[in-house]
Design an enzyme around this catalytic site. Structure first.
Site, mmCIF file in Angstrom:
data_model
loop_
_atom_site.group_PDB
_atom_site.id
_atom_site.type_symbol
_atom_site.label_atom_id
_atom_site.label_comp_id
_atom_site.label_asym_id
_atom_site.label_seq_id
_atom_site.Cartn_x
_atom_site.Cartn_y
_atom_site.Cartn_z
ATOM 1 N N ASN A 23 0.795 -1.235 0.000
ATOM 2 C CA ASN A 23 0.000 0.000 0.000
ATOM 3 C C ASN A 23 0.826 1.284 0.000
ATOM 4 O OD1 ASN A 23 0.959 -0.038 2.587
ATOM 5 N ND2 ASN A 23 -1.048 -0.165 3.596
ATOM 6 N N ASP A 25 3.052 2.493 2.106
ATOM 7 C CA ASP A 25 3.402 3.187 3.351
ATOM 8 C C ASP A 25 4.828 2.873 3.801
ATOM 9 O OD1 ASP A 25 3.192 0.607 4.318
ATOM 10 O OD2 ASP A 25 1.699 1.057 5.869
ATOM 11 N N ASP A 98 5.151 -16.957 15.267
ATOM 12 C CA ASP A 98 6.072 -16.686 16.366
ATOM 13 C C ASP A 98 5.298 -16.683 17.678
ATOM 14 O OD1 ASP A 98 8.783 -15.912 17.186
ATOM 15 O OD2 ASP A 98 8.894 -15.047 15.183
ATOM 16 N N ASP A 199 10.062 -17.861 20.745
ATOM 17 C CA ASP A 199 11.095 -16.868 20.991
ATOM 18 C C ASP A 199 11.730 -17.064 22.372
ATOM 19 O OD1 ASP A 199 12.309 -14.282 20.012
ATOM 20 O OD2 ASP A 199 11.430 -13.543 21.872
ATOM 21 N N GLU A 255 13.632 -21.311 20.155
ATOM 22 C CA GLU A 255 14.856 -20.514 20.114
ATOM 23 C C GLU A 255 15.480 -20.570 21.503
ATOM 24 O OE1 GLU A 255 16.353 -16.000 19.049
ATOM 25 O OE2 GLU A 255 14.537 -16.284 20.247
ATOM 26 N N HIS A 327 16.517 -13.124 11.154
ATOM 27 C CA HIS A 327 16.243 -11.698 11.358
ATOM 28 C C HIS A 327 17.144 -11.062 12.407
ATOM 29 C CE1 HIS A 327 14.087 -13.665 14.578
ATOM 30 N NE2 HIS A 327 13.962 -12.513 15.203
ATOM 31 N N ASP A 328 17.834 -11.889 13.204
ATOM 32 C CA ASP A 328 18.732 -11.377 14.245
ATOM 33 C C ASP A 328 20.200 -11.501 13.875
ATOM 34 O OD1 ASP A 328 16.806 -10.584 16.091
ATOM 35 O OD2 ASP A 328 16.700 -12.555 17.026
#
Length: 558
Positions: A23, A25, A98, A199, A255, A327-328
């Site tokens: 969209n 943004d 997650d 997590d 994790e 992502h980490d």
């Protein structure tokens, strides 16, 4: 060895904020993900792990959840999420969500109530303690630096936050809290999801005496021995399995920073009935000296030792997860390969190294097109709370800005969070607006459109690797044996199942090393299953082979 669908699957992690914006943004969203499901179907993956899309103030990019049963409006609506699940399932792709239950956001209704008074019914949903000698209850340091405790003047007590101060830790000693969590998990599973990535789930059991962490002098110190794999962790996870997970045909991956192979067996053995596999981090610390930001060169010997330890320790007892970035973590081709001259070759080599091991492989978004680390010139270009806290703390101590940026360029989490490079148009085709985090400037050369069009691309090599797992059970279930122990440039290992043997050989450097093949593979005329360079013949011609820079070969002897 029990056969399970999640052992035979390949998982693809989506970090929604950076995947695809529908969209304009500048923030990736659920409709954007839906628009790329055919791309993932083409890749051939079996499962999507979706990083958090729940309601959140976004102090830690969604890992601070304020409502576990709502979708953050940045990502869309619950109707968008339901359509995403439906469309994924129509393509034969499962979904794991997650599960972030070590902590919540401080804006969660539970915490708002908990902090309101000492006699609130939800007071014990979180960990509250009085101060000690006018200071924090103990000297534990937060993962994101500073004290792990925050004073709350409403009740004149401190709450524990192992991460951001806006991420108060949940109190798993409370049976009422656990019931709330189990009800929430059941709610999502009943909506049709296929499991959870959990997590930092091995942090949920704390030593309730909350002793000081050992360390020289004053200040804050790492107290991991009091909350990593804590006293009741196996009890809690077994209960979670009994109350919720065992009632569904789902997959779970925990994790677990600081977990050892011995502990991982306890967590993942079928007898334990806790989780299916764990994410461990030992290989992610091979280039760390005194902490994450103290960058040291990793060595092939250490990587080999680590891979062998985890492969052999869990063999026949538990199950491994296979990953080299998420992502980490930094981009794996920049960290363990050569993201310049041999970017394509080394990305394929690293994928071969991972996907031929025993365990469930995880692909992090963009890995399949060889996305690289980014080197933003200024701290103002970064968004990650861990990076910003580290930079601020070190500058206050008088550290050199250039040195800090150098470490951030190598190890910072925003390396993984730059938006996906879909094509060579503005912002890599990720958004028509201004992206929440800048796109890596190399998007004109590295993008999915280019990869799809090139039959020799990293993307199409991943497709081959994924297909091979579906065709050859030895890749999934075969026993593991490390070879080439003393070689300074080559990693090699063997997999065996029944009458089949598979040999994986990887050159981790830019030279042209030689290696002597095991005799059975020479005499048996083993067939080349896959390689990242064009090859002349399909069988082994002689026992001595010379590998090209970052070359990978996999042979099958049936």
């Amino acid at each position: 060895m029990q056969k399970k669908w999640w052992k035979e699957s390949v998982v693809y992690q989506i970090y929604p904020r950076s995947f695809m914006d529908s969209n304009g943004d500048g923030i990736g969203d659920l409709p954007g993900i839906i628009s790329k499901l055919d791309y993932l179907k083409t890749l051939g993956i079996d499962v999507i792990w979706l990083s958090p899309v729940y309601e959140s103030p976004n102090d830690d990019n969604g890992y601070d959840i304020s409502d576990y049963r709502s979708i953050l409006k940045d990502f869309g609506t619950m109707a968008d999420w339901e359509l995403f699940l439906k469309e994924a399932h129509l393509r034969g792709i499962k979904l794991i969500m997650d599960l972030v239950v070590n902590h919540s956001s401080d804006e969660h209704a539970w915490f708002v109530e908990s902090r309101s008074s000492k006699d609130n019914p939800k007071r014990d949903y979180y960990i509250w303690r009085p101060g000690k000698d006018g200071k924090e209850p103990n000297n534990w340091v937060s993962v994101f630096s500073g004290s792990a405790w925050k004073y709350d003047e409403t009740t004149d007590e401190y709450f524990l936050h192992l991460f951001s101060s806006k991420q108060p830790d949940l109190n798993w000693e409370s049976d009422k809290l656990k019931r709330e969590i189990y009800d929430m998990m059941t709610w999502w599973l009943d909506k049709g999801i296929d499991g959870f990535r959990m997590d930092v789930v091995n942090f949920i059991s704390k030593d309730t005496a909350y002793p000081d962490a050992p360390g020289e002098g004053g200040g804050y110190h790492w107290g991991g021995e009091y909350f990593m794999n804590g006293p009741r962790i196996h009890e809690f996870l077994h209960e979670m399995n009994r109350e919720v997970l065992s009632k569904y045909d789902c997959m779970t991956v925990g994790e677990m920073p600081g977990v050892t192979p011995e502990e991982a067996v306890k967590y993942t053995s079928p007898e334990s009935q806790e989780v299916d596999m764990v994410f461990q981090f030992e290989h992610m610390d091979l280039d760390s000296g005194n902490g994450k930001w103290d960058v040291r060169p990793w060595t092939l010997a250490a990587l080999r030792e680590n891979a062998n330890k985890w492969q052999t320790s869990l063999q026949g007892k538990g199950w491994n997860s296979l990953y080299m970035n998420n992502h980490d973590q930094p981009r794996m081709v920049s960290r363990f390969g050569d993201d310049g001259r041999y970017r394509v070759e080394s990305a394929k080599m690293l994928a071969t190294y991972l996907h031929m091991q025993q365990g469930t492989p995880y692909i992090y978004q963009g890995e399949e097109i060889g996305m690289t680390n980014v080197q933003f010139p200024s701290i103002a270009d970064y968004q990650d709370i861990e990076i910003l806290n580290y930079y601020k703390e070190q500058i206050e101590r008088g550290a050199n800005e250039a040195d800090l940026l150098k470490a951030i360029h190598i190890k910072g989490r925003d390396n993984a969070r730059t938006p996906i490079q879909w094509d060579d148009t503005l912002h890599g085709g990720f958004t028509t607006g201004t992206p929440w985090l800048q796109v890596n400037p190399n998007y004109k050369d590295i993008n999915a459109a280019q990869a799809l069009a090139d039959p020799q691309s990293i993307f199409h090599y991943y497709r081959q690797l994924i297909q091979l797992r579906k065709q050859h059970e030895v890749i999934v279930y075969g026993d593991f044996e490390m070879l080439a122990w003393e070689h300074g440039e080559i990693m090699a290992y063997k997999r065996t199942l029944g009458g089949q043997s598979l040999l994986a050989i990887m050159n981790f450097y830019g030279g042209t090393p030689e290696w002597t093949l095991p005799e059975p593979f020479v005499k048996g005329q083993a067939k080349l299953l896959i390689g990242n360079y064009p090859t002349e013949g399909e069988t082994i011609a002689s026992e001595r082979i010379v590998l090209k820079p970052y070359e990978a070969r996999v042979y099958l002897l049936a």
